[in-house]
Structure formats: structure tokens, C-alpha cells
Design a protein around this motif. Structure first.
Motif, short mmCIF file in Angstrom:
data_model
loop_
_atom_site.label_atom_id
_atom_site.label_comp_id
_atom_site.label_asym_id
_atom_site.label_seq_id
_atom_site.Cartn_x
_atom_site.Cartn_y
_atom_site.Cartn_z
N HIS A 141 -3.48 9.04 12.75
CA HIS A 141 -3.74 8.12 11.62
C HIS A 141 -4.85 8.73 10.80
O HIS A 141 -6.02 8.44 11.00
CB HIS A 141 -4.13 6.72 12.13
N ARG B 119 -0.94 -7.45 17.14
CA ARG B 119 -1.19 -6.88 15.80
C ARG B 119 -0.96 -7.94 14.73
O ARG B 119 -1.77 -8.12 13.81
CB ARG B 119 -0.23 -5.69 15.54
N PHE C 71 4.33 6.70 4.74
CA PHE C 71 2.92 6.65 5.14
C PHE C 71 2.54 8.04 5.65
O PHE C 71 2.44 8.30 6.85
CB PHE C 71 2.68 5.57 6.20
N GLU D 262 -6.10 8.87 7.62
CA GLU D 262 -6.58 8.47 6.29
C GLU D 262 -7.94 9.08 5.99
O GLU D 262 -8.21 9.43 4.84
CB GLU D 262 -6.64 6.94 6.18
N ARG E 126 -8.75 -5.73 4.93
CA ARG E 126 -8.61 -7.16 5.26
C ARG E 126 -9.31 -7.51 6.57
O ARG E 126 -9.57 -8.70 6.84
CB ARG E 126 -7.13 -7.55 5.32
N ARG E 127 -9.59 -6.51 7.40
CA ARG E 127 -10.21 -6.77 8.71
C ARG E 127 -11.74 -6.91 8.62
O ARG E 127 -12.39 -7.24 9.61
CB ARG E 127 -9.85 -5.65 9.68
N PRO F 32 -9.39 3.55 8.05
CA PRO F 32 -9.32 3.56 9.52
C PRO F 32 -8.93 4.94 10.04
O PRO F 32 -8.63 5.85 9.26
CB PRO F 32 -8.21 2.55 9.80
N GLU G 290 -2.11 -2.04 21.90
CA GLU G 290 -1.69 -3.45 21.86
C GLU G 290 -0.27 -3.52 21.29
O GLU G 290 0.19 -2.63 20.58
CB GLU G 290 -2.66 -4.23 20.99
N LYS H 273 -9.41 2.08 -1.89
CA LYS H 273 -9.62 1.56 -0.54
C LYS H 273 -10.97 2.02 0.03
O LYS H 273 -11.26 3.22 0.11
CB LYS H 273 -8.50 2.04 0.36
N CYS I 69 -4.96 -2.99 2.98
CA CYS I 69 -4.72 -2.84 4.40
C CYS I 69 -5.93 -3.08 5.31
O CYS I 69 -6.32 -4.21 5.51
CB CYS I 69 -4.08 -1.48 4.67
N ASN I 70 -6.56 -1.99 5.77
CA ASN I 70 -7.65 -2.15 6.73
C ASN I 70 -8.80 -2.97 6.17
O ASN I 70 -9.53 -3.63 6.92
CB ASN I 70 -8.16 -0.77 7.16
N GLU J 170 0.86 -1.19 0.00
CA GLU J 170 0.00 0.00 0.00
C GLU J 170 0.89 1.24 0.00
O GLU J 170 1.98 1.24 0.61
CB GLU J 170 -0.86 -0.01 1.27
N ASN K 4 0.16 -0.97 5.42
CA ASN K 4 1.07 -0.17 6.24
C ASN K 4 0.44 -0.17 7.63
O ASN K 4 -0.50 0.60 7.87
CB ASN K 4 1.16 1.29 5.77
N THR K 5 0.91 -1.03 8.53
CA THR K 5 0.24 -1.18 9.82
C THR K 5 1.15 -0.74 10.95
O THR K 5 2.16 -1.41 11.21
CB THR K 5 -0.21 -2.64 10.02
N PRO K 6 0.77 0.38 11.62
CA PRO K 6 1.59 0.81 12.76
C PRO K 6 1.68 -0.32 13.77
O PRO K 6 0.69 -1.00 14.05
CB PRO K 6 0.81 2.00 13.32
#
Ligand code: ING
Length: 309
Positions: A140, A209, A52, A142, A171-172, A127, A204, A123, A168-169, A46, A193-195
């Protein structure tokens, strides 16, 4: 057997000051490596061309626009298109798209072996938030810089199979994979791109993650009998850490390969698209088993609502 050899081309960090030309050179190096190992398709992350940038709060429109591609291909990425064509490889990669009529999307394209754009995705699930949030260790944004995608979840025929993309998001959310599953998708490619440290205080850790990342991808693959290829941009970008976890999941939900580390690297795996047939004709033969007369709430209701009594 319908074998596709896939190169999952992970990018390490891209610093805010790093130019697109330098990034494209890194991508070509990864493409060359994947092609030397027989790749028919190379999947990049991504927002593969820049850092990012949604982690930065910006108000100046010229500064914001500087992160977006106004046309695709363009001078900066043409060498990548040329290299893919030279190798006879298809490629996918994500980038920030500004349309001619002034819309902003987090976009991914699929370029076939002949260098034509065979697929495009914007996308859908964005998120984070759109205004500065003091309660976050880092921002964050976006929802500030992108509009939700307006293309749905299309699939397209290429490389002898049926392919789709998400980002990215996405997929959740099970709807992402199911909408493509209902179009008989055989391979879903995605970048992320996942922090790795949650942006809310007391967030967490990276192991949790990574667990949620694998869980989401394995479920999406298994429940729709499709291959899934997920590619990270990873590492520390201007002291902001992104997790790795580049991996490939088979249509039975098994992770067949995962790239260690957080640097530039390629994971290569030969995927037989015919392995999707068993699941699609038995447990997940949607036509035989699904009961859509009971699924109405999924598209009628956005947020959860509790029962009256
Ligand atoms: N990044 C993250 C992702 O969905 C996130 C945002 C991180 C959501 C952790 C929930 C938990 O992987 C992007 N770019 O969507």
C-alpha cells in the motif's frame, strides 16, 4: 429547505490494463443515471480514473508518471466535464495529480454546474508505507507516490451551501472533519479505495473494515453537524479486492442510504442542507461550548508521548 439531490456514483473495479477513456465512459453512464433521477451533484470515488496503482511497487519514473494527470481537465476527462455541463450537474472525482512544477498528489476536485473548478483538495493523511514491505500480503504505497496534501481542508460556497472534500484515509482522522466543521461545512464529499483484506498478515475481515468505515463517517457527520457522502471504488482489481460501502450520512449521524454490492452503481438521496442548522446551533455550537485553551496538544504534538512518571 435547501435541497441538494446527490448521486453517489460508485465505480466497480478498474483493471490495471483498463484505459482512462473506458473508465470515463463508465462514469458518464453513471452520471446520466444520476441526472435522470434529478441529481444536482454527482460524487465519484478516489483515484477514479485508474486502478488503485499504489498497490504496485514501481521504480521506473515514466511508469509511475503514466498514472498521473498532468493537467485538469484533459482530453481523457473532457467528455465527463461536457456531460456534466449538459446535465447541469456538479461533479466531484479523485485523480492522481502531477503539478507543472513536479509535485505528486492524491487529489480531488469539485466542478460546479457551470463547469468551473470550484474546489480542490489534496489528500493529507497518506496510509501505508513507501518501501517494499515483506510483512504485507500486498503493498500500500501511497507514501511512495504521493506527497501529503498542501491545501489544508478548504471549504467553498457552491450550490447554495458550504461544501468540503476529503479522501479515503482522511475520514479516519477526526481533525479532518473538525477543521471543515470550524468553517461551517454543510456537506463533505469523499471517495475511497479500501482494501477489504488487511495488508498485514492475519488482518481484519471485511465486516470489521466496514464497521470502522461507517463509524468514522457517522462520527464525523454527527460531531460537526454536516452531511457526508462517501463513494467507493470497489471489487476485485487484478485479484486485489476493494470493499464497497458507498453511503450517505445525515447531520445527525444516521446512514440514510447505502449502496449494496461492488459494481458500478448510483445511490441518490435528496439532502436538505438546512438540517445542519440544529446541531450547529445546539450541541455543536462550537463558539459556545469549545474550550480551545485545553486543546493545545492536538496541534503541538504529532505522536503520542507517555507521561514521565
Ligand atoms: N485506503 C485505506 C483507508 O484508509 C486503510 C487504507 C485500510 C487504512 C484499512 C486502515 C485500514 O480506507 C486508502 N486509500 O486510504
Amino acid at each position: 429547505m435547501r435541497n441538494i439531490t446527490v448521486g453517489a456514483a460508485q465505480l466497480g473495479p478498474i483493471q490495471k490494463a483498463e484505459g482512462r477513456q473506458n473508465v470515463v465512459a463508465r462514469m458518464i453512464t453513471l452520471l446520466d443515471e444520476a441526472a435522470s433521477k434529478g441529481a444536482d451533484l454527482v460524487v465519484f470515488p478516489e483515484l477514479a480514473l485508474t486502478t488503485f496503482f499504489p498497490r504496485w511497487y514501481m521504480t521506473d519514473s515514466a511508469e509511475i508518471d503514466s498514472w498521473f494527470e498532468k493537467e485538469m481537465p484533459n482530453a481523457a476527462v473532457q467528455p465527463l466535464f461536457d456531460a456534466a455541463r449538459k446535465h447541469g450537474c456538479a461533479i466531484t472525482f479523485g485523480f492522481a495529480e502531477k503539478t507543472p512544477d513536479g509535485h505528486y498528489f492524491n487529489t480531488s476536485i469539485f466542478v460546479d454546474k457551470e463547469g468551473n473548478i470550484a474546489g480542490k483538495y489534496r489528500k493529507v493523511h497518506l496510509p501505508g508505507h513507501s518501501e517494499w514491505d515483506d510483512n504485507r500480503a500486498f503493498q500500500h504505497l501511497e507514501k511512495r507516490y504521493f506527497e501529503p496534501g498542501d491545501l489544508g481542508f478548504p471549504v467553498y460556497r457552491t450550490l447554495g451551501g458550504i461544501f468540503g472534500m476529503c479522501i479515503c484515509n482522511d475520514r479516519r482522522w477526526p481533525e479532518t472533519f473538525r477543521v471543515m466543521g470550524l468553517q461551517n461545512v454543510e456537506m463533505v464529499t469523499l471517495g475511497f479505495n479500501t482494501p477489504s483484506v488487511n495488508s498485514e498478515k492475519g488482518g481484519e475481515g471485511i465486516e470489521q473494515r466496514l464497521f470502522h468505515h461507517r463509524l468514522s463517517l457517522q462520527a464525523g457527520a454527527y460531531q460537526n453537524a454536516t452531511w457526508v457522502v462517501a463513494v467507493a471504488k470497489a471489487g476485485s482489481e487484478d485479484d486485489h479486492h476493494l470493499m464497497g460501502g458507498t453511503l450517505i450520512v445525515d447531520p445527525n449521524g444516521h446512514i440514510v442510504g447505502e449502496l449494496p454490492g461492488e459494481d458500478d452503481g448510483v445511490l441518490v438521496h435528496t439532502c436538505d442542507l438546512d438540517e445542519t442548522k440544529f446541531g450547529k446551533s445546539t450541541i455543536f455550537d462550537f463558539a459556545r461550548h469549545r474550550r480551545i485553551e485545553h486543546y493545545g496538544l492536538i496541534t503541538e504534538r504529532t505522536g503520542a508521548e507517555e507521561p514521565a512518571e
